[in-house]
Design a protein around this motif. Structure first.
Motif, PDB file in Angstrom:
ATOM      1  N   GLY A  46      13.042  44.230  -0.664  1.00 59.14           N
ATOM      2  CA  GLY A  46      13.852  45.051   0.220  1.00 59.14           C
ATOM      3  C   GLY A  46      12.900  45.775   1.160  1.00 59.14           C
ATOM      4  O   GLY A  46      11.692  45.814   0.920  1.00 59.14           O
ATOM      5  N   TYR A  47      13.420  46.334   2.243  1.00 64.00           N
ATOM      6  CA  TYR A  47      12.551  46.993   3.198  1.00 64.00           C
ATOM      7  C   TYR A  47      13.225  48.194   3.834  1.00 64.00           C
ATOM      8  O   TYR A  47      14.443  48.347   3.791  1.00 64.00           O
ATOM      9  CB  TYR A  47      12.086  46.020   4.281  1.00 64.00           C
ATOM     10  CG  TYR A  47      13.201  45.452   5.137  1.00 64.00           C
ATOM     11  CD1 TYR A  47      13.594  46.080   6.317  1.00 64.00           C
ATOM     12  CD2 TYR A  47      13.859  44.290   4.767  1.00 64.00           C
ATOM     13  CE1 TYR A  47      14.611  45.563   7.104  1.00 64.00           C
ATOM     14  CE2 TYR A  47      14.865  43.754   5.551  1.00 64.00           C
ATOM     15  CZ  TYR A  47      15.239  44.404   6.719  1.00 64.00           C
ATOM     16  OH  TYR A  47      16.248  43.885   7.486  1.00 64.00           O
ATOM     17  N   GLU A  48      12.393  49.035   4.426  1.00 68.80           N
ATOM     18  CA  GLU A  48      12.841  50.200   5.174  1.00 68.80           C
ATOM     19  C   GLU A  48      12.382  50.000   6.615  1.00 68.80           C
ATOM     20  O   GLU A  48      11.232  49.616   6.857  1.00 68.80           O
ATOM     21  CB  GLU A  48      12.185  51.443   4.583  1.00 68.80           C
ATOM     22  CG  GLU A  48      12.370  52.706   5.344  1.00 68.80           C
ATOM     23  CD  GLU A  48      11.555  53.860   4.773  1.00 68.80           C
ATOM     24  OE1 GLU A  48      11.641  54.939   5.364  1.00 68.80           O
ATOM     25  OE2 GLU A  48      10.839  53.686   3.769  1.00 68.80           O
ATOM     26  N   VAL A  49      13.256  50.231   7.568  1.00 65.62           N
ATOM     27  CA  VAL A  49      12.893  50.131   8.979  1.00 65.62           C
ATOM     28  C   VAL A  49      12.241  51.452   9.386  1.00 65.62           C
ATOM     29  O   VAL A  49      12.846  52.511   9.256  1.00 65.62           O
ATOM     30  CB  VAL A  49      14.125  49.847   9.867  1.00 65.62           C
ATOM     31  CG1 VAL A  49      13.743  49.838  11.338  1.00 65.62           C
ATOM     32  CG2 VAL A  49      14.782  48.539   9.475  1.00 65.62           C
ATOM     33  N   ALA A 101       8.860  47.952  13.011  1.00 62.85           N
ATOM     34  CA  ALA A 101       7.941  48.171  11.891  1.00 62.85           C
ATOM     35  C   ALA A 101       8.765  48.296  10.620  1.00 62.85           C
ATOM     36  O   ALA A 101       9.818  48.949  10.607  1.00 62.85           O
ATOM     37  CB  ALA A 101       7.101  49.425  12.108  1.00 62.85           C
ATOM     38  N   PHE A 102       8.269  47.662   9.551  1.00 66.16           N
ATOM     39  CA  PHE A 102       8.982  47.609   8.276  1.00 66.16           C
ATOM     40  C   PHE A 102       8.054  48.017   7.143  1.00 66.16           C
ATOM     41  O   PHE A 102       6.883  47.662   7.140  1.00 66.16           O
ATOM     42  CB  PHE A 102       9.481  46.189   7.998  1.00 66.16           C
ATOM     43  CG  PHE A 102      10.290  45.616   9.121  1.00 66.16           C
ATOM     44  CD1 PHE A 102      11.634  45.917   9.245  1.00 66.16           C
ATOM     45  CD2 PHE A 102       9.708  44.780  10.061  1.00 66.16           C
ATOM     46  CE1 PHE A 102      12.380  45.389  10.286  1.00 66.16           C
ATOM     47  CE2 PHE A 102      10.452  44.248  11.106  1.00 66.16           C
ATOM     48  CZ  PHE A 102      11.787  44.552  11.208  1.00 66.16           C
ATOM     49  N   ARG A 103       8.602  48.706   6.164  1.00 62.51           N
ATOM     50  CA  ARG A 103       7.860  49.088   4.964  1.00 62.51           C
ATOM     51  C   ARG A 103       8.468  48.342   3.777  1.00 62.51           C
ATOM     52  O   ARG A 103       9.679  48.411   3.543  1.00 62.51           O
ATOM     53  CB  ARG A 103       7.963  50.584   4.735  1.00 62.51           C
ATOM     54  CG  ARG A 103       7.261  51.058   3.503  1.00 62.51           C
ATOM     55  CD  ARG A 103       7.351  52.588   3.406  1.00 62.51           C
ATOM     56  NE  ARG A 103       6.833  53.034   2.150  1.00 62.51           N
ATOM     57  CZ  ARG A 103       7.570  53.413   1.124  1.00 62.51           C
ATOM     58  NH1 ARG A 103       8.894  53.434   1.214  1.00 62.51           N
ATOM     59  NH2 ARG A 103       7.012  53.797   0.007  1.00 62.51           N
ATOM     60  N   PHE A 104       7.610  47.610   3.036  1.00 63.92           N
ATOM     61  CA  PHE A 104       8.068  46.918   1.835  1.00 63.92           C
ATOM     62  C   PHE A 104       8.452  47.955   0.780  1.00 63.92           C
ATOM     63  O   PHE A 104       7.687  48.880   0.520  1.00 63.92           O
ATOM     64  CB  PHE A 104       6.956  46.027   1.264  1.00 63.92           C
ATOM     65  CG  PHE A 104       6.680  44.807   2.081  1.00 63.92           C
ATOM     66  CD1 PHE A 104       7.368  43.627   1.855  1.00 63.92           C
ATOM     67  CD2 PHE A 104       5.726  44.833   3.087  1.00 63.92           C
ATOM     68  CE1 PHE A 104       7.115  42.494   2.612  1.00 63.92           C
ATOM     69  CE2 PHE A 104       5.464  43.708   3.849  1.00 63.92           C
ATOM     70  CZ  PHE A 104       6.158  42.542   3.613  1.00 63.92           C
ATOM     71  N   LYS A 105       9.601  47.799   0.158  1.00 62.36           N
ATOM     72  CA  LYS A 105      10.015  48.725  -0.904  1.00 62.36           C
ATOM     73  C   LYS A 105       9.290  48.444  -2.206  1.00 62.36           C
ATOM     74  O   LYS A 105       9.046  49.367  -2.983  1.00 62.36           O
ATOM     75  CB  LYS A 105      11.534  48.667  -1.100  1.00 62.36           C
ATOM     76  CG  LYS A 105      12.280  49.303   0.047  1.00 62.36           C
ATOM     77  CD  LYS A 105      13.754  49.425  -0.257  1.00 62.36           C
ATOM     78  CE  LYS A 105      14.455  50.158   0.871  1.00 62.36           C
ATOM     79  NZ  LYS A 105      15.882  50.323   0.592  1.00 62.36           N
ATOM     80  N   TYR A 109      -0.405  44.676   2.213  1.00 59.43           N
ATOM     81  CA  TYR A 109       0.158  45.553   3.230  1.00 59.43           C
ATOM     82  C   TYR A 109       1.467  46.186   2.788  1.00 59.43           C
ATOM     83  O   TYR A 109       2.376  45.505   2.340  1.00 59.43           O
ATOM     84  CB  TYR A 109       0.379  44.766   4.533  1.00 59.43           C
ATOM     85  CG  TYR A 109      -0.868  44.013   4.911  1.00 59.43           C
ATOM     86  CD1 TYR A 109      -2.001  44.703   5.321  1.00 59.43           C
ATOM     87  CD2 TYR A 109      -0.944  42.643   4.792  1.00 59.43           C
ATOM     88  CE1 TYR A 109      -3.173  44.032   5.629  1.00 59.43           C
ATOM     89  CE2 TYR A 109      -2.106  41.963   5.098  1.00 59.43           C
ATOM     90  CZ  TYR A 109      -3.221  42.659   5.511  1.00 59.43           C
ATOM     91  OH  TYR A 109      -4.368  41.997   5.794  1.00 59.43           O
ATOM     92  N   GLU A 110       1.555  47.489   2.959  1.00 57.73           N
ATOM     93  CA  GLU A 110       2.798  48.198   2.677  1.00 57.73           C
ATOM     94  C   GLU A 110       3.703  48.188   3.906  1.00 57.73           C
ATOM     95  O   GLU A 110       4.924  48.202   3.792  1.00 57.73           O
ATOM     96  CB  GLU A 110       2.497  49.640   2.267  1.00 57.73           C
ATOM     97  CG  GLU A 110       3.725  50.439   1.910  1.00 57.73           C
ATOM     98  CD  GLU A 110       3.418  51.836   1.407  1.00 57.73           C
ATOM     99  OE1 GLU A 110       4.378  52.578   1.163  1.00 57.73           O
ATOM    100  OE2 GLU A 110       2.244  52.189   1.245  1.00 57.73           O
ATOM    101  N   VAL A 111       3.069  48.150   5.095  1.00 57.53           N
ATOM    102  CA  VAL A 111       3.810  48.191   6.354  1.00 57.53           C
ATOM    103  C   VAL A 111       3.386  47.014   7.234  1.00 57.53           C
ATOM    104  O   VAL A 111       2.193  46.727   7.354  1.00 57.53           O
ATOM    105  CB  VAL A 111       3.547  49.519   7.106  1.00 57.53           C
ATOM    106  CG1 VAL A 111       4.227  49.511   8.473  1.00 57.53           C
ATOM    107  CG2 VAL A 111       4.020  50.705   6.278  1.00 57.53           C
ATOM    108  N   VAL A 112       4.358  46.355   7.840  1.00 56.56           N
ATOM    109  CA  VAL A 112       4.109  45.309   8.825  1.00 56.56           C
ATOM    110  C   VAL A 112       4.803  45.743  10.115  1.00 56.56           C
ATOM    111  O   VAL A 112       5.980  46.097  10.105  1.00 56.56           O
ATOM    112  CB  VAL A 112       4.653  43.942   8.358  1.00 56.56           C
ATOM    113  CG1 VAL A 112       4.538  42.909   9.467  1.00 56.56           C
ATOM    114  CG2 VAL A 112       3.922  43.468   7.116  1.00 56.56           C
ATOM    115  N   ALA A 113       4.033  45.747  11.213  1.00 53.14           N
ATOM    116  CA  ALA A 113       4.571  46.130  12.522  1.00 53.14           C
ATOM    117  C   ALA A 113       4.446  44.950  13.475  1.00 53.14           C
ATOM    118  O   ALA A 113       3.402  44.297  13.530  1.00 53.14           O
ATOM    119  CB  ALA A 113       3.811  47.337  13.061  1.00 53.14           C
ATOM    120  N   LEU A 114       5.506  44.676  14.213  1.00 48.54           N
ATOM    121  CA  LEU A 114       5.535  43.589  15.187  1.00 48.54           C
ATOM    122  C   LEU A 114       5.763  44.179  16.568  1.00 48.54           C
ATOM    123  O   LEU A 114       6.601  45.068  16.741  1.00 48.54           O
ATOM    124  CB  LEU A 114       6.659  42.611  14.858  1.00 48.54           C
ATOM    125  CG  LEU A 114       6.651  42.023  13.453  1.00 48.54           C
ATOM    126  CD1 LEU A 114       7.947  41.282  13.183  1.00 48.54           C
ATOM    127  CD2 LEU A 114       5.463  41.114  13.269  1.00 48.54           C
TER     128      LEU A 114
END
Length: 99
Positions: free
Chosen positions: A19-22, A35-39, A47-52
């Motif tokens: 799941g992820y948090e925007v 940008a998304f944070r893995f729950k 990586y805890e956060v991936v930004a595009l």
């Protein structure tokens, strides 16, 4: 990325479906940015956060951050281009395939 889950696969890191948090999303009319944070993540996921961010039509840059703190402080002097592992950011250029 799907409506409820996200996963990341690269030569350096594999983040299983989670799941992820925007954290960030561009507004209509702005260049694409999200940008998304893995729950949840395991040891294989670096990586805890991936930004595009959209560079132009089909070109994007994907950045992987080891922590939420690293993402939030990415523009703070001393964090950007730091050699410390807790601040290491993976930058990966990508091209979207048109179908």
């Amino acid at each position: 990325m799907r409506s409820q889950t996200i996963e990341w696969r690269s030569s350096f890191s594999h983040c299983a479906r989670s799941g992820y948090e925007v954290l960030d999303m561009s507004r209509p009319g702005e260049p694409g940015r999200m940008a998304f944070r893995f729950k949840t993540r395991d040891a294989k996921c670096l990586y805890e956060v991936v930004a595009l961010e959209q560079v132009d039509g089909t070109d994007w840059t994907a950045d992987g951050y080891p922590s939420l703190e690293a993402y939030r402080k990415k523009d703070v002097p001393g964090w950007q281009d730091s050699p410390l592992p807790a601040r290491l950011v993976l930058e990966c250029p990508m091209t979207q395939q048109l179908r």
